[in-house]
Design a protein around this motif. Structure first.
Motif, PDB file in Angstrom:
ATOM      1  N   ILE A  17      52.046  47.066  44.005  1.00 51.51           N
ATOM      2  CA  ILE A  17      51.833  46.357  45.107  1.00 51.51           C
ATOM      3  C   ILE A  17      49.845  45.834  44.921  1.00 51.51           C
ATOM      4  O   ILE A  17      49.419  46.545  44.994  1.00 51.51           O
ATOM      5  CB  ILE A  17      51.991  46.827  46.721  1.00 51.51           C
ATOM      6  N   ARG A  18      50.109  44.603  44.403  1.00 50.27           N
ATOM      7  CA  ARG A  18      48.011  44.437  44.492  1.00 50.27           C
ATOM      8  C   ARG A  18      48.414  43.203  45.454  1.00 50.27           C
ATOM      9  O   ARG A  18      49.182  42.423  45.489  1.00 50.27           O
ATOM     10  CB  ARG A  18      47.769  44.256  42.983  1.00 50.27           C
ATOM     11  N   ILE A  19      46.718  42.765  45.466  1.00 48.75           N
ATOM     12  CA  ILE A  19      46.211  42.178  47.175  1.00 48.75           C
ATOM     13  C   ILE A  19      44.911  41.214  46.186  1.00 48.75           C
ATOM     14  O   ILE A  19      43.840  42.027  45.279  1.00 48.75           O
ATOM     15  CB  ILE A  19      46.041  42.698  48.425  1.00 48.75           C
ATOM     16  N   TYR A  20      44.362  39.918  45.938  1.00 44.81           N
ATOM     17  CA  TYR A  20      43.428  38.903  45.476  1.00 44.81           C
ATOM     18  C   TYR A  20      42.625  39.358  47.230  1.00 44.81           C
ATOM     19  O   TYR A  20      43.571  38.608  47.610  1.00 44.81           O
ATOM     20  CB  TYR A  20      43.952  37.965  44.808  1.00 44.81           C
ATOM     21  N   LEU A  21      41.658  39.646  46.760  1.00 43.59           N
ATOM     22  CA  LEU A  21      40.680  39.976  47.618  1.00 43.59           C
ATOM     23  C   LEU A  21      39.613  38.329  47.557  1.00 43.59           C
ATOM     24  O   LEU A  21      38.594  38.369  48.052  1.00 43.59           O
ATOM     25  CB  LEU A  21      40.016  40.743  47.477  1.00 43.59           C
ATOM     26  N   GLY A  22      39.592  38.335  46.133  1.00 44.98           N
ATOM     27  CA  GLY A  22      39.103  36.189  46.025  1.00 44.98           C
ATOM     28  C   GLY A  22      38.708  35.417  46.687  1.00 44.98           C
ATOM     29  O   GLY A  22      39.538  35.531  47.935  1.00 44.98           O
ATOM     30  N   PRO A  23      37.784  34.638  46.687  1.00 45.94           N
ATOM     31  CA  PRO A  23      37.818  32.941  47.410  1.00 45.94           C
ATOM     32  C   PRO A  23      39.412  32.350  46.947  1.00 45.94           C
ATOM     33  O   PRO A  23      39.499  32.421  46.259  1.00 45.94           O
ATOM     34  CB  PRO A  23      37.129  32.911  47.518  1.00 45.94           C
ATOM     35  N   ASN A  24      39.642  30.993  47.978  1.00 42.36           N
ATOM     36  CA  ASN A  24      40.486  29.950  47.030  1.00 42.36           C
ATOM     37  C   ASN A  24      40.272  29.920  46.840  1.00 42.36           C
ATOM     38  O   ASN A  24      39.030  29.108  46.480  1.00 42.36           O
ATOM     39  CB  ASN A  24      40.909  29.738  48.933  1.00 42.36           C
ATOM     40  N   LEU A  25      41.068  29.512  45.400  1.00 38.68           N
ATOM     41  CA  LEU A  25      40.502  28.372  44.313  1.00 38.68           C
ATOM     42  C   LEU A  25      41.058  27.069  44.454  1.00 38.68           C
ATOM     43  O   LEU A  25      41.924  27.103  44.800  1.00 38.68           O
ATOM     44  CB  LEU A  25      40.876  29.373  42.812  1.00 38.68           C
ATOM     45  N   ARG A  26      40.329  26.487  43.775  1.00 39.37           N
ATOM     46  CA  ARG A  26      40.192  24.811  44.279  1.00 39.37           C
ATOM     47  C   ARG A  26      41.803  24.613  43.176  1.00 39.37           C
ATOM     48  O   ARG A  26      42.565  25.313  42.668  1.00 39.37           O
ATOM     49  CB  ARG A  26      39.286  24.128  43.409  1.00 39.37           C
ATOM     50  N   GLY A  27      42.037  23.672  44.132  1.00 38.64           N
ATOM     51  CA  GLY A  27      43.233  23.309  44.075  1.00 38.64           C
ATOM     52  C   GLY A  27      44.674  23.975  43.482  1.00 38.64           C
ATOM     53  O   GLY A  27      45.348  24.219  43.840  1.00 38.64           O
ATOM     54  N   GLY A  28      43.907  24.801  45.365  1.00 41.87           N
ATOM     55  CA  GLY A  28      45.204  25.744  45.318  1.00 41.87           C
ATOM     56  C   GLY A  28      46.211  26.655  43.775  1.00 41.87           C
ATOM     57  O   GLY A  28      47.198  27.672  44.826  1.00 41.87           O
ATOM     58  N   GLN A  29      44.865  26.975  43.129  1.00 37.97           N
ATOM     59  CA  GLN A  29      45.970  27.876  42.015  1.00 37.97           C
ATOM     60  C   GLN A  29      45.995  28.833  42.670  1.00 37.97           C
ATOM     61  O   GLN A  29      46.427  29.851  41.751  1.00 37.97           O
ATOM     62  CB  GLN A  29      44.790  27.903  41.381  1.00 37.97           C
TER      63      GLN A  29
END
Length: 90
Positions: A17-29
């Motif tokens: 189980i992993r999680i993305y901690l970066g900002p929202n990327l344009r276009g909902g990618q």
């Protein structure tokens, strides 16, 4: 199944189980706090090839708190990667 096998199975599940901690990327990618339970999906491969910093902020859930702290601390690798993804870094 005995308790040792249960513990091993739970540990394996936790590791995947992993999680993305970066900002929202344009276009909902890719949206912040997206959780990946069975590895990183193949549809993200082109995005990670285009923006390798994305992979740096997909971390095991067990490390989430520490990584979030480093994202806020100027000078850390995580801070730098986050800022680049925001478009504010080098």
């Amino acid at each position: 199944m005995n308790s040792i096998e249960n513990a091993d199975q739970k540990q394996t599940q936790r590791e995947t189980i992993r999680i993305y901690l970066g900002p929202n990327l344009r276009g909902g990618q890719l949206l912040q706090s997206t959780v990946f339970r069975s590895g990183i999906p193949s549809y993200l491969t082109p995005l990670m090839a285009e923006q390798p910093d994305v992979a740096e902020l997909i971390v095991p859930v067990d490390e989430m708190t520490e990584v979030q702290e480093r994202i806020l601390q100027a000078g850390t690798a995580e801070y730098t990667v986050y800022q680049r993804l925001l478009g504010k870094g080098n």
